[in-house]
Structure formats: C-alpha cells, structure tokens
Design an enzyme around this catalytic site. Structure first.
Site, mmCIF file in Angstrom:
data_model
loop_
_atom_site.group_PDB
_atom_site.id
_atom_site.type_symbol
_atom_site.label_atom_id
_atom_site.label_comp_id
_atom_site.label_asym_id
_atom_site.label_seq_id
_atom_site.Cartn_x
_atom_site.Cartn_y
_atom_site.Cartn_z
ATOM 1 N N HIS A 18 6.174 0.373 -7.484
ATOM 2 C CA HIS A 18 7.555 0.588 -7.651
ATOM 3 C C HIS A 18 8.316 -0.541 -8.185
ATOM 4 O O HIS A 18 8.397 -1.524 -7.519
ATOM 5 C CB HIS A 18 8.390 1.046 -6.294
ATOM 6 C CG HIS A 18 7.829 2.509 -5.950
ATOM 7 N ND1 HIS A 18 7.761 2.617 -4.495
ATOM 8 C CD2 HIS A 18 7.266 3.377 -6.468
ATOM 9 C CE1 HIS A 18 7.209 3.872 -4.478
ATOM 10 N NE2 HIS A 18 6.734 4.279 -5.472
ATOM 11 N N GLU A 21 10.807 -3.005 -6.255
ATOM 12 C CA GLU A 21 10.550 -3.618 -5.290
ATOM 13 C C GLU A 21 9.960 -5.085 -5.441
ATOM 14 O O GLU A 21 8.480 -5.252 -5.624
ATOM 15 C CB GLU A 21 9.629 -2.753 -4.581
ATOM 16 C CG GLU A 21 10.236 -1.408 -4.239
ATOM 17 C CD GLU A 21 9.465 -0.434 -3.694
ATOM 18 O OE1 GLU A 21 9.925 1.027 -3.522
ATOM 19 O OE2 GLU A 21 8.316 -0.598 -3.293
ATOM 20 N N HIS A 92 4.990 -3.040 -1.095
ATOM 21 C CA HIS A 92 6.211 -2.397 -1.319
ATOM 22 C C HIS A 92 7.500 -2.869 -0.605
ATOM 23 O O HIS A 92 7.034 -3.393 0.493
ATOM 24 C CB HIS A 92 6.197 -0.957 -0.855
ATOM 25 C CG HIS A 92 5.189 0.361 -1.651
ATOM 26 N ND1 HIS A 92 5.866 1.098 -2.774
ATOM 27 C CD2 HIS A 92 4.006 0.205 -1.772
ATOM 28 C CE1 HIS A 92 4.742 1.398 -3.117
ATOM 29 N NE2 HIS A 92 3.899 1.165 -2.772
ATOM 30 N N GLU A 154 4.606 -2.181 3.365
ATOM 31 C CA GLU A 154 5.887 -1.902 3.274
ATOM 32 C C GLU A 154 7.055 -2.912 4.358
ATOM 33 O O GLU A 154 7.006 -2.955 5.403
ATOM 34 C CB GLU A 154 6.310 -0.377 3.867
ATOM 35 C CG GLU A 154 7.678 0.298 3.584
ATOM 36 C CD GLU A 154 7.834 0.648 2.316
ATOM 37 O OE1 GLU A 154 8.617 0.063 1.495
ATOM 38 O OE2 GLU A 154 7.116 1.641 1.700
HETATM 39 ZN ZN LIG Z 1 7.876 1.596 -2.799
#
Ligand SMILES: [Zn+2]
Length: 290
Positions: A18, A21, A92, A154
């Site tokens: 992504h 990020e 992430h 994350e």
């Molecule tokens: Zn992500």
C-alpha cells in the site's frame, strides 16, 4: 521433541504494497541501501495492492496492480510451488492505535508464531499481538501468502502519507529481530515450545449509514477510539451519531476490537474488526539438518 523445518534461505521483506503506508516504503529503501551485510536476505520494494489468483492469461489492458502482482508472484513465488521464497514479511501501517501486529492467515504456522514470540521478548515496550485471519475456505490474496511462510507486520497509529519516527523505528527493530531469528534458526538454535495469545478475526462492523445515500451517520464513539485490543463488552459504547446519540455494541459475546477507525477501510465498509482471543500451544522447533 522438536518439530523440524527446512532452512529459511530466501527471505523477502516487502514495503509499499500500500504505497501511502510510508514506514515500510522507507524501511525497505534503507535495507536496500545497507544491503551487503545481510546477503542472504532478499529485500524488495513492491508497490502492488492485492494478489489476484495467479493463473490464467492476462491482457495488456489489465490494471497496473494486477500486472505488478503477476510480476511479484513470478519473482517471489509462484505461490504454492517449491520455488516460492521461504518467508515473506510484508510491511504495513495503520491509522488505528494497534501497536505492532503480526497478521497471518494461519494459527498453526510455527515459524510465524515463533518469530512473533521472539519479537515480543526482544521488544517488551511495544504492545504486540498476533492476528489470525481465518481464510480456510477462501483463497487469501495478500502478498505474504505467496511464500512458504509469511505474515504482514502492521504498525500504528500513523496517518497514511506520513512517516512518524517512533513508528518507523518500531518497524525497523521488528524487522531486525525477525532477521536475527532467521539467522539463529538457520544456524541450529532450538526454540522452546510454549503458549502464544492469538487474536482470531471474527467479524467486521460497518458504520451506521443512511439507507438511501449510504453516507455514514456516526463516528467511532470517543470511549472506543484508540482502545484497540481492550475487551468490548455487550452494551459498551460503539458509535456516536452526528446528532450526538450513543449507539452500543449489541453482540452477546465480549470481543477484542482492532482496526478501529482505520482510514483505508471507510471504503470497505469497515469501522472496526472484532477478534476472539485464544491461547495456542506452540511446539519446540529447529532446523532440519539432514
Ligand atoms: Zn496496508
């Protein structure tokens, strides 16, 4: 007795799946800049979104992300094949106050669970959880599912499009400890068994919405905001409507909220996710020497 696994000789660390990020984007660039002192580790700056099913023809007009994900599948996979990399760590960020989470599609991948326990021990000041997305009936489309073992790291809270040094640093230490663990494992260290708390995702909850316009009509309740992983009891406040009314959690079972008010999930109709906590017994493991 310990369970044996083959050596983890090809490890990929990916950031930018992504693209907004930013901790993972800058960390992978930094790892690439320092490459040489960790020659057994492949780092890759990837910029795709999801992994569509890696089969069938692909046309010239396919979206960029699909083409890129095919390339990554060829580079890191193919998924499910002996050629796939041994371990993928996909980086992430979240806007939710989740600390550091390992997210995996298995609750019995002993490599991932041992890495998690190692990180927990090495970074006692960082709140850390292992989240299990149960996709036993569905195919998972994430990048980390292409490797023989894989998980996402994350970390939050960090707004998308922003890099915060505390979050970046937690991610950097997490990746360093993960790579240390791989080195210990490959050199023959026996890792003792024990218990790990696993948060298994049960369901998502959407925002209250106007029936016709589909616009949201409430925000996360102030008493719930930033309370990721504190147990949500039946009748606890969930949302506050824009007219000021409190809406309560109507579930019967107390569950653990996470991804509370994640920026990227408004469009996915997710205001928060709920998990059940379980204790998983993990066996001692070591590298297969034969
Ligand atoms: Zn992500």
């Amino acid at each position: 007795m310990s369970v044996c696994f083959p050596k983890l000789s090809r490890v990929a660390v990916c950031g930018g799946t992504h693209g907004n990020e930013l901790s993972g984007v800058y960390l992978v660039r930094e790892l690439q800049r320092c490459a040489g002192d960790g020659a057994h580790v492949n780092t890759l700056l990837c910029d795709t979104f999801v992994f569509p099913s890696p089969s069938g023809p692909i046309s010239d007009t396919a979206p960029y992300e699909m083409i890129r994900s095919r390339e990554l599948n060829a580079l890191l996979g193919p998924k499910g094949s002996p050629k796939a990399v041994d371990l993928i760590c996909d980086l992430h960020n979240t806007t939710a106050d989740m600390g550091l989470c390992l997210i995996a599609y298995s609750d019995h991948d002993w490599i991932c669970l041992h890495i998690f326990r190692h990180l927990q021990r090495q970074m006692p000041d960082i709140p850390m959880r292992y989240i299990h997305f149960d996709v036993s009936n569905k195919e998972s489309y994430s990048l980390d599912s292409v490797g023989k073992h894989g998980f996402a790291i994350e970390i939050g809270p960090q707004p998308h499009g922003v890099v915060r040094s505390n979050i970046y640093t937690a991610m950097k230490f997490g990746v360093q400890h993960m790579l240390d663990w791989v080195r210990f494992f490959n050199s023959g260290t026996i890792f003792e068994g024990g218990f790990v708390d696993v948060f298994t995702m049960v369901k998502h909850i959407d925002y209250p919405r106007d029936r016709e316009t589909r616009n949201i009509t409430a925000a996360i309740h102030p008493q719930l905001q930033d309370r990721d992983f504190s147990l949500l009891q039946p009748e606890d406040p969930l949302f506050q409507t824009f007219s000021g009314e409190t809406l309560r959690y109507k579930g019967k079972e107390p569950l653990y909220p996470f991804f509370i008010n994640e920026c990227a999930y408004y469009e996915k109709s997710i205001a928060l996710s709920l998990a059940r906590k379980r204790r998983v017994m993990i066996p001692a493991i070591r590298v297969d020497r034969t």
